[in-house]
Every structure is written in structure tokens, then in C-alpha cells.
Write a protein that holds these residues in place. Structure first.
Motif, PDB file in Angstrom:
ATOM      1  N   VAL A   1      16.878 -52.679 -24.988  1.00 18.05           N
ATOM      2  CA  VAL A   1      16.624 -51.294 -24.576  1.00 18.05           C
ATOM      3  C   VAL A   1      17.936 -50.613 -24.196  1.00 18.05           C
ATOM      4  N   VAL A   2      18.728 -51.281 -23.377  1.00 21.35           N
ATOM      5  CA  VAL A   2      20.004 -50.701 -22.943  1.00 21.35           C
ATOM      6  C   VAL A   2      20.940 -50.556 -24.139  1.00 21.35           C
ATOM      7  N   ARG A   3      20.969 -51.558 -25.013  1.00 22.04           N
ATOM      8  CA  ARG A   3      21.823 -51.500 -26.199  1.00 22.04           C
ATOM      9  C   ARG A   3      21.489 -50.270 -27.044  1.00 22.04           C
ATOM     10  N   ALA A   4      20.220 -49.983 -27.218  1.00 21.76           N
ATOM     11  CA  ALA A   4      19.811 -48.832 -28.031  1.00 21.76           C
ATOM     12  C   ALA A   4      20.316 -47.520 -27.440  1.00 21.76           C
ATOM     13  N   ILE A   5      20.258 -47.394 -26.134  1.00 18.09           N
ATOM     14  CA  ILE A   5      20.740 -46.158 -25.501  1.00 18.09           C
ATOM     15  C   ILE A   5      22.259 -46.063 -25.604  1.00 18.09           C
ATOM     16  N   LEU A   6      22.957 -47.162 -25.383  1.00 13.85           N
ATOM     17  CA  LEU A   6      24.417 -47.137 -25.485  1.00 13.85           C
ATOM     18  C   LEU A   6      24.878 -46.838 -26.904  1.00 13.85           C
ATOM     19  N   ALA A   7      24.074 -47.229 -27.886  1.00 14.01           N
ATOM     20  CA  ALA A   7      24.456 -47.050 -29.285  1.00 14.01           C
ATOM     21  C   ALA A   7      24.213 -45.634 -29.803  1.00 14.01           C
ATOM     22  N   GLU A   8      23.541 -44.809 -29.039  1.00 13.69           N
ATOM     23  CA  GLU A   8      23.283 -43.438 -29.476  1.00 13.69           C
ATOM     24  C   GLU A   8      24.597 -42.688 -29.673  1.00 13.69           C
TER      25      GLU A   8
ATOM     26  N   LEU B   1      31.521 -46.860 -23.410  1.00 15.46           N
ATOM     27  CA  LEU B   1      30.376 -47.191 -24.270  1.00 15.46           C
ATOM     28  C   LEU B   1      30.645 -48.341 -25.249  1.00 15.46           C
ATOM     29  N   PRO B   2      31.756 -48.374 -25.979  1.00 13.76           N
ATOM     30  CA  PRO B   2      31.995 -49.525 -26.862  1.00 13.76           C
ATOM     31  C   PRO B   2      32.135 -50.836 -26.090  1.00 13.76           C
ATOM     32  N   THR B   3      32.744 -50.767 -24.921  1.00 13.00           N
ATOM     33  CA  THR B   3      32.864 -51.957 -24.080  1.00 13.00           C
ATOM     34  C   THR B   3      31.479 -52.420 -23.651  1.00 13.00           C
ATOM     35  N   GLY B   4      30.630 -51.471 -23.287  1.00 12.55           N
ATOM     36  CA  GLY B   4      29.266 -51.805 -22.884  1.00 12.55           C
ATOM     37  C   GLY B   4      28.512 -52.539 -23.981  1.00 12.55           C
ATOM     38  N   GLN B   5      28.705 -52.108 -25.223  1.00 12.31           N
ATOM     39  CA  GLN B   5      28.053 -52.795 -26.348  1.00 12.31           C
ATOM     40  C   GLN B   5      28.564 -54.232 -26.453  1.00 12.31           C
TER      41      GLN B   5
ATOM     42  N   VAL C   1      29.774 -56.031 -24.020  1.00 11.80           N
ATOM     43  CA  VAL C   1      29.238 -56.755 -22.867  1.00 11.80           C
ATOM     44  C   VAL C   1      27.822 -57.243 -23.188  1.00 11.80           C
ATOM     45  N   LEU C   2      27.009 -56.365 -23.749  1.00 12.33           N
ATOM     46  CA  LEU C   2      25.638 -56.750 -24.092  1.00 12.33           C
ATOM     47  C   LEU C   2      25.618 -57.831 -25.175  1.00 12.33           C
ATOM     48  N   ASP C   3      26.515 -57.738 -26.138  1.00 11.85           N
ATOM     49  CA  ASP C   3      26.609 -58.790 -27.166  1.00 11.85           C
ATOM     50  C   ASP C   3      26.934 -60.137 -26.538  1.00 11.85           C
ATOM     51  N   ARG C   4      27.899 -60.131 -25.644  1.00 10.61           N
ATOM     52  CA  ARG C   4      28.297 -61.373 -24.970  1.00 10.61           C
ATOM     53  C   ARG C   4      27.178 -61.902 -24.077  1.00 10.61           C
ATOM     54  N   MET C   5      26.465 -61.000 -23.419  1.00 12.55           N
ATOM     55  CA  MET C   5      25.322 -61.418 -22.609  1.00 12.55           C
ATOM     56  C   MET C   5      24.263 -62.075 -23.484  1.00 12.55           C
ATOM     57  N   SER C   6      23.961 -61.448 -24.609  1.00 11.45           N
ATOM     58  CA  SER C   6      22.960 -62.003 -25.536  1.00 11.45           C
ATOM     59  C   SER C   6      23.361 -63.391 -26.008  1.00 11.45           C
ATOM     60  N   GLU C   7      24.627 -63.542 -26.371  1.00  7.02           N
ATOM     61  CA  GLU C   7      25.114 -64.848 -26.824  1.00  7.02           C
ATOM     62  C   GLU C   7      24.939 -65.903 -25.733  1.00  7.02           C
ATOM     63  N   ALA C   8      25.264 -65.543 -24.498  1.00  2.87           N
ATOM     64  CA  ALA C   8      25.129 -66.488 -23.389  1.00  2.87           C
ATOM     65  C   ALA C   8      23.663 -66.866 -23.178  1.00  2.87           C
ATOM     66  N   VAL C   9      22.780 -65.867 -23.200  1.00  2.00           N
ATOM     67  CA  VAL C   9      21.359 -66.136 -22.994  1.00  2.00           C
ATOM     68  C   VAL C   9      20.819 -67.014 -24.122  1.00  2.00           C
ATOM     69  N   GLU C  10      21.196 -66.695 -25.356  1.00  4.28           N
ATOM     70  CA  GLU C  10      20.731 -67.479 -26.501  1.00  4.28           C
ATOM     71  C   GLU C  10      21.211 -68.926 -26.436  1.00  4.28           C
ATOM     72  N   SER C  11      22.364 -69.149 -25.811  1.00  2.00           N
ATOM     73  CA  SER C  11      22.867 -70.518 -25.679  1.00  2.00           C
ATOM     74  C   SER C  11      22.310 -71.213 -24.432  1.00  2.00           C
ATOM     75  N   GLY C  12      21.430 -70.506 -23.702  1.00  2.00           N
ATOM     76  CA  GLY C  12      20.788 -71.103 -22.541  1.00  2.00           C
ATOM     77  C   GLY C  12      21.552 -70.966 -21.246  1.00  2.00           C
TER      78      GLY C  12
ATOM     79  N   PHE D   1      29.257 -53.812 -16.112  1.00  2.00           N
ATOM     80  CA  PHE D   1      28.526 -52.562 -15.943  1.00  2.00           C
ATOM     81  C   PHE D   1      28.981 -51.767 -14.724  1.00  2.00           C
ATOM     82  N   ILE D   2      29.874 -52.296 -13.930  1.00  2.00           N
ATOM     83  CA  ILE D   2      30.456 -51.517 -12.835  1.00  2.00           C
ATOM     84  C   ILE D   2      31.152 -50.280 -13.403  1.00  2.00           C
ATOM     85  N   ARG D   3      31.667 -50.403 -14.598  1.00  2.00           N
ATOM     86  CA  ARG D   3      32.342 -49.257 -15.234  1.00  2.00           C
ATOM     87  C   ARG D   3      31.347 -48.191 -15.664  1.00  2.00           C
ATOM     88  N   LEU D   4      30.117 -48.581 -15.975  1.00  2.01           N
ATOM     89  CA  LEU D   4      29.078 -47.589 -16.249  1.00  2.01           C
ATOM     90  C   LEU D   4      28.790 -46.804 -14.978  1.00  2.01           C
ATOM     91  N   THR D   5      28.780 -47.501 -13.869  1.00  2.52           N
ATOM     92  CA  THR D   5      28.578 -46.833 -12.585  1.00  2.52           C
ATOM     93  C   THR D   5      29.670 -45.799 -12.343  1.00  2.52           C
TER      94      THR D   5
END
Length: 113
Positions: free
Chosen positions: A42-49, A63-67, A69-80, A96-100
Motif C-alpha cells: 500500500v505504501v509502495r503504491a503511494i510512493l510510486a505515484e 521518494l526514491p529512497t523510500g521505494q 527502503v520498502l524493497d529492502r524491507m520486503s527482501e528482509a521479510v521474505e527471508s524471514g 522513514f524518519i526522512r518522510l516525517t
């Protein structure tokens, strides 16, 4: 859809709040991992707009950094490794502190907002 920083930040507020909560929860409860994956999407879709309508500044620059970050988060989650995913989210340099920073001053993005 061209929007303002305030509109983009408003649309991100709830999903990012969920992202933080689910990231933390998934560290302790593996059953929360599927919800974390959903919220990342969901967050990725909004950042990609399209950001061309946003003025230059902290949000647009991040915004590109945020994308990534989400890619790296996904990779970590997928690896358990939900703990690593949370660490990536909360990284003080690129997380995401930078989004703030980019949304500072808008409702829900500051102590006084």
C-alpha cells in the motif's frame, strides 16, 4: 494525479502508521508478516505515484529512497528476518524518519499536528 505535499502526506499518514505498527508487531508475531507485506504494498503504491506535481524539497527528494527502503524491507521479510525489516524502516539515515521531515507541519506528522 498531481497533488500537493499536504495531500500526499495525508494519504500516506494512515498507511505509514500501519507500516510502523505492523513492522514492530511482525518482529514478535510471525502471524503478522502477511499484513506487513500488504501494508508495504500500500505504501509502495503511494510512493510510486507521479511526483512531478510536487515541489522540490525533502518529500520529493526522499521518494526514491523510500521505494528502496520498502524493497529492502520486503527482501528482509521474505527471508524471514522481520527484525531486520524494522531496522531498515527506522534507520536514521534513510528510513522513514526522512518522510516525517518531508511531511513536517501537516496534521499527523508532528507533535503539534
Amino acid at each position: 494525479m498531481a497533488d500537493t505535499i499536504e495531500e500526499r502526506c495525508e494519504r500516506l499518514r494512515q498507511p505509514v502508521t500501519e507500516l510502523v505498527a505492523m513492522s514492530m508487531a511482525a518482529v514478535y508475531r510471525s502471524q503478522d508478516v502477511p499484513e506487513l507485506v500488504r501494508v508495504i504494498g500500500v505504501v509502495r503504491a503511494i510512493l510510486a505515484e507521479d511526483a512531478s506535481g510536487l515541489p522540490a524539497g525533502a518529500l520529493r527528494d526522499w521518494l526514491p529512497t523510500g521505494q528502496r527502503v520498502l524493497d529492502r524491507m520486503s527482501e528482509a521479510v521474505e527471508s524471514g528476518d522481520a527484525a531486520k525489516s524494522y531496522a531498515i524502516l527506522t534507520d536514521q539515515q534513510d528510513g522513514f524518519i526522512r518522510l516525517t521531515d518531508g511531511c513536517a507541519g501537516f496534521p499527523g506528522w508532528s507533535v503539534t499536528g
